[in-house]
Design a protein around this motif. Structure first.
Motif, mmCIF file in Angstrom:
data_model
loop_
_atom_site.group_PDB
_atom_site.id
_atom_site.type_symbol
_atom_site.label_atom_id
_atom_site.label_comp_id
_atom_site.label_asym_id
_atom_site.label_seq_id
_atom_site.Cartn_x
_atom_site.Cartn_y
_atom_site.Cartn_z
ATOM 1 N N ILE A 1 -8.098 20.482 20.367
ATOM 2 C CA ILE A 1 -6.778 20.801 20.899
ATOM 3 C C ILE A 1 -6.370 19.718 21.885
ATOM 4 N N ALA A 2 -5.070 19.572 22.050
ATOM 5 C CA ALA A 2 -4.544 18.573 22.981
ATOM 6 C C ALA A 2 -4.615 19.117 24.398
ATOM 7 N N LEU A 3 -5.155 18.339 25.315
ATOM 8 C CA LEU A 3 -5.222 18.751 26.708
ATOM 9 C C LEU A 3 -3.951 18.373 27.466
ATOM 10 N N GLU A 4 -3.148 17.536 26.854
ATOM 11 C CA GLU A 4 -1.852 17.149 27.417
ATOM 12 C C GLU A 4 -0.969 16.786 26.230
ATOM 13 N N ASP A 5 0.279 16.482 26.468
ATOM 14 C CA ASP A 5 1.139 16.054 25.376
ATOM 15 C C ASP A 5 0.531 14.798 24.749
ATOM 16 N N SER A 6 0.330 14.830 23.449
ATOM 17 C CA SER A 6 -0.422 13.770 22.775
ATOM 18 C C SER A 6 0.188 13.468 21.415
ATOM 19 N N SER A 7 -0.346 12.432 20.804
ATOM 20 C CA SER A 7 0.073 12.107 19.442
ATOM 21 C C SER A 7 -1.068 11.436 18.706
ATOM 22 N N VAL A 8 -1.087 11.617 17.405
ATOM 23 C CA VAL A 8 -2.157 11.066 16.578
ATOM 24 C C VAL A 8 -1.566 10.458 15.319
ATOM 25 N N TYR A 9 -2.321 9.546 14.719
ATOM 26 C CA TYR A 9 -2.054 9.124 13.356
ATOM 27 C C TYR A 9 -3.014 9.876 12.457
ATOM 28 N N ALA A 10 -2.477 10.418 11.382
ATOM 29 C CA ALA A 10 -3.300 11.168 10.441
ATOM 30 C C ALA A 10 -3.395 10.407 9.133
ATOM 31 N N VAL A 11 -4.601 10.229 8.681
ATOM 32 C CA VAL A 11 -4.844 9.603 7.380
ATOM 33 C C VAL A 11 -5.461 10.662 6.484
ATOM 34 N N SER A 12 -4.868 10.886 5.349
ATOM 35 C CA SER A 12 -5.341 11.977 4.506
ATOM 36 C C SER A 12 -6.756 11.710 4.011
ATOM 37 N N MET A 13 -7.504 12.770 3.834
ATOM 38 C CA MET A 13 -8.869 12.673 3.350
ATOM 39 C C MET A 13 -8.930 11.915 2.032
ATOM 40 N N ARG A 14 -7.966 12.171 1.226
ATOM 41 C CA ARG A 14 -7.956 11.512 -0.070
ATOM 42 C C ARG A 14 -7.980 10.001 0.100
ATOM 43 N N ASP A 15 -7.157 9.519 1.005
ATOM 44 C CA ASP A 15 -7.095 8.077 1.195
ATOM 45 C C ASP A 15 -8.355 7.539 1.839
ATOM 46 N N ILE A 16 -8.988 8.372 2.658
ATOM 47 C CA ILE A 16 -10.235 7.921 3.275
ATOM 48 C C ILE A 16 -11.332 7.815 2.228
ATOM 49 N N LEU A 17 -11.330 8.737 1.301
ATOM 50 C CA LEU A 17 -12.415 8.801 0.330
ATOM 51 C C LEU A 17 -12.155 7.990 -0.935
ATOM 52 N N ARG A 18 -10.906 7.978 -1.387
ATOM 53 C CA ARG A 18 -10.638 7.379 -2.678
ATOM 54 C C ARG A 18 -10.954 5.889 -2.671
ATOM 55 N N PRO A 19 -11.780 5.456 -3.574
ATOM 56 C CA PRO A 19 -12.228 4.062 -3.597
ATOM 57 C C PRO A 19 -11.093 3.107 -3.959
ATOM 58 N N SER A 20 -10.256 3.510 -4.866
ATOM 59 C CA SER A 20 -9.119 2.650 -5.142
ATOM 60 C C SER A 20 -8.167 2.753 -3.968
ATOM 61 N N GLN A 21 -7.134 1.981 -3.964
ATOM 62 C CA GLN A 21 -6.105 2.089 -2.942
ATOM 63 C C GLN A 21 -6.649 1.967 -1.535
ATOM 64 N N SER B 1 0.811 -1.210 0.000
ATOM 65 C CA SER B 1 0.000 0.000 0.000
ATOM 66 C C SER B 1 0.850 1.269 0.000
ATOM 67 N N ASP B 2 0.379 2.252 -0.709
ATOM 68 C CA ASP B 2 1.006 3.562 -0.602
ATOM 69 C C ASP B 2 0.090 4.512 0.170
ATOM 70 N N MET B 3 -0.700 3.909 1.058
ATOM 71 C CA MET B 3 -1.572 4.697 1.927
ATOM 72 C C MET B 3 -0.723 5.667 2.747
ATOM 73 N N SER B 4 -1.199 6.879 2.835
ATOM 74 C CA SER B 4 -0.431 7.890 3.532
ATOM 75 C C SER B 4 -0.874 8.008 4.988
ATOM 76 N N VAL B 5 -0.066 7.517 5.875
ATOM 77 C CA VAL B 5 -0.351 7.622 7.303
ATOM 78 C C VAL B 5 0.816 8.333 7.983
ATOM 79 N N LEU B 6 0.511 9.405 8.669
ATOM 80 C CA LEU B 6 1.555 10.171 9.342
ATOM 81 C C LEU B 6 1.309 10.192 10.838
ATOM 82 N N MET B 7 2.382 10.133 11.606
ATOM 83 C CA MET B 7 2.244 10.323 13.044
ATOM 84 C C MET B 7 2.604 11.758 13.374
ATOM 85 N N ARG B 8 1.813 12.328 14.255
ATOM 86 C CA ARG B 8 2.077 13.722 14.621
ATOM 87 C C ARG B 8 1.999 13.868 16.133
ATOM 88 N N ARG B 9 2.964 14.552 16.690
ATOM 89 C CA ARG B 9 2.971 14.792 18.140
ATOM 90 C C ARG B 9 2.531 16.210 18.428
#
Lengths: 283, 283
Positions: free
Chosen positions: B119-139, B48-56
């Motif tokens: 907003i983060a209430l404490e130091d936090s981190s998330v995985y971000a999945v781009s909208m394109r990947d959420i919506l795009r039927p292929s991939q 997969s070339d799914m775009s998943v980013l971690m952000r702190r």
DNA sequence: CGATCAGTTGAAGGGTCTCAACGCGAGTGG
DNA sequence: CCACTCGCGTTGAGACCCTTCAACTGATCG
């Protein structure tokens, strides 16, 4: 027979019917109809054995019961539904009202059973997609996936609006916001945003707004007194859309001097005592 | 610098980074980490070339602003987030608090922009999945699809709980329900359900419950007075889980005779005036 | 150590809840 | 056909919980 006790004869729509219904017999595929309803331009093709059923409900009939096993997700084809939850002591909390092209029952997926119940407020119909097809990774249809994603996102947004009407404002403001929400949805359905018929009773509105049903009556009367709208039974006509929006923006309990004064159509006389907001009609 | 004005330096997480991040460089695919976080047993494979980013994010940092363009959906990896909306007059309505494995920003899909802010209430981190990947039927990745569906269903369910705390009950009952919700979530995360630290301030709680922040203080005091819990600053310990649940079940405004009397640990004496519920402590 | 903000506590006023009674319309069965 | 029932919607009156304003304490931070 009681309005609420009208229990559905077919609680589980997939129990008595063959699960895989293709677009056979010359009639159009119900999947295609569903996609069109939800605004998708794509054509699903004919290769799918996705199970989509249409179901009609009479007024008062329940779509799914609270606690019922999650068997399908529903898309409103026509009519209006009330989604609610009943506490142990019988208190009924109305979570929302849903109309055409909205999704129902999606929150049941994560628990395997419906945390809420939904009943038809008028004669209605829905498309039902079985849980299996929603969840199963194979046999998924891109067009349907997009449609579901959008519908669920809308449902999430609407749930946010629930907070708007219930949070930290005067009863009249809650009702004003609710009327504006209804107006927007009527417009989205191609109907008149200024004049429409309430599908739900005062008690349902009260539970939805988080106030007593007597307060709903009094708030309607108040809104009519400032000439923002006129209401007769369940027939509502919005007279001053801007004024209603201004009132809806109030967040404080005391709406003293924040009165809706723009668009002054009549003299703000009489000062009939009783309410902090200046009266503007003969009453 | 103000707590709320701490504006994010990188509002658009996908603006400065290459969109397609494979599991290269020997480290584990972030997509695989996301799936594991969300409880999926499946392996996504490596194609997969799914775009998943971690952000702190630091405490107080903004995950996305209200009105910002919808660019990604977020899955909480660690920490706590507050989701809220600010009205034109500056009034802040807290819609919910989100912790590990919960989804954020999904409601932005249908409008193309975020109707709320987080907003983060404490130091936090998330995985971000781009909208394109959420919506795009292929991939699309079946495992991710399932995970998203479940998370969104959970979010929808949680939004329903918002109605529980805000609707038609006394302030103490709202707070009791909120405490029980927090307790459940702490347990779901493997933490102690009886003793935990509040991540949010009294004002945030107040906005979430739909009451004044002074009322939150007084309600905490009341709950402590009936020995249901003890609270010191943001440290909470639930002393009588059953009593708290009983109180949470009350739907009426007058909770006179419905007092939490089971598990009587001390004499219900003193009858200190002021509250309809019998007091049970020295105060 | 002073400033700022979160949290607590007190007092007063008012909006909403609750309880009650009434009119009305729809559905029902004698 | 009409009395009867039942539920919806409205209106009134009193109690009371919550809001608001205000002052104070404590914690955090530079």
């Amino acid at each position: 027979m009681s309005y609420y006790s009208l229990s559905s004869l077919a609680q589980t729509p997939f129990s008595n019917v063959p699960l895989h219904v293709r677009g056979v017999g010359g009639e159009r595929s119900q999947l295609a109809e569903l996609l069109q309803l939800m605004g998708s331009a794509e054509d699903p093709g004919w290769a799918s054995d996705m199970s989509v059923l249409m179901r009609r409900l009479r007024s008062g009939e329940t779509l799914f019961h609270q606690g019922a096993r999650a068997e399908a997700v529903y898309f409103v084809r026509a009519g209006t539904f009330k989604t609610f939850r009943i506490a142990e002591d019988g208190y009924e909390q109305v979570l929302g009202f849903s109309g055409r092209a909205e999704v129902l029952g999606f929150d049941a997926i994560c628990m395997g059973q419906h945390p809420t119940a939904s009943i038809a407020l008028e004669d209605s119909s829905v498309y039902a997609v079985s849980m299996r097809d929603i969840l199963r990774p194979s046999q998924r249809i891109p067009a349907l996936d997009q449609v579901v994603t959008l519908a669920v996102s809308r449902a999430l947004t609407q749930q946010g609006e629930l907070a708007d009407v219930m949070a930290a404002v005067a009863a009249e403001v809650r009702l004003a916001r609710f009327m504006l929400q209804l107006s927007s949805r009527m417009e989205a359905c191609g109907q008149s945003p200024r004049r429409f018929r309430l599908r739900m009773g005062r008690r349902d509105i009260a539970s939805h707004l988080g106030v007593a049903h007597e307060t709903v009556s009094r708030s309607f009367q108040a809104l009519a007194r400032w000439s923002l709208l006129s209401v007769s039974n369940r027939e509502v006509e919005i007279l001053d859309m801007n004024g209603l929006k201004t009132l809806a923006h109030c967040t404080r309990r005391h709406l003293d001097d924040i009165d809706p004064l723009r668009s002054p159509g009549q003299a703000a006389g009489t000062a009939q005592a009783g309410r902090p907001v200046p009266d503007r009609a003969i009453a």
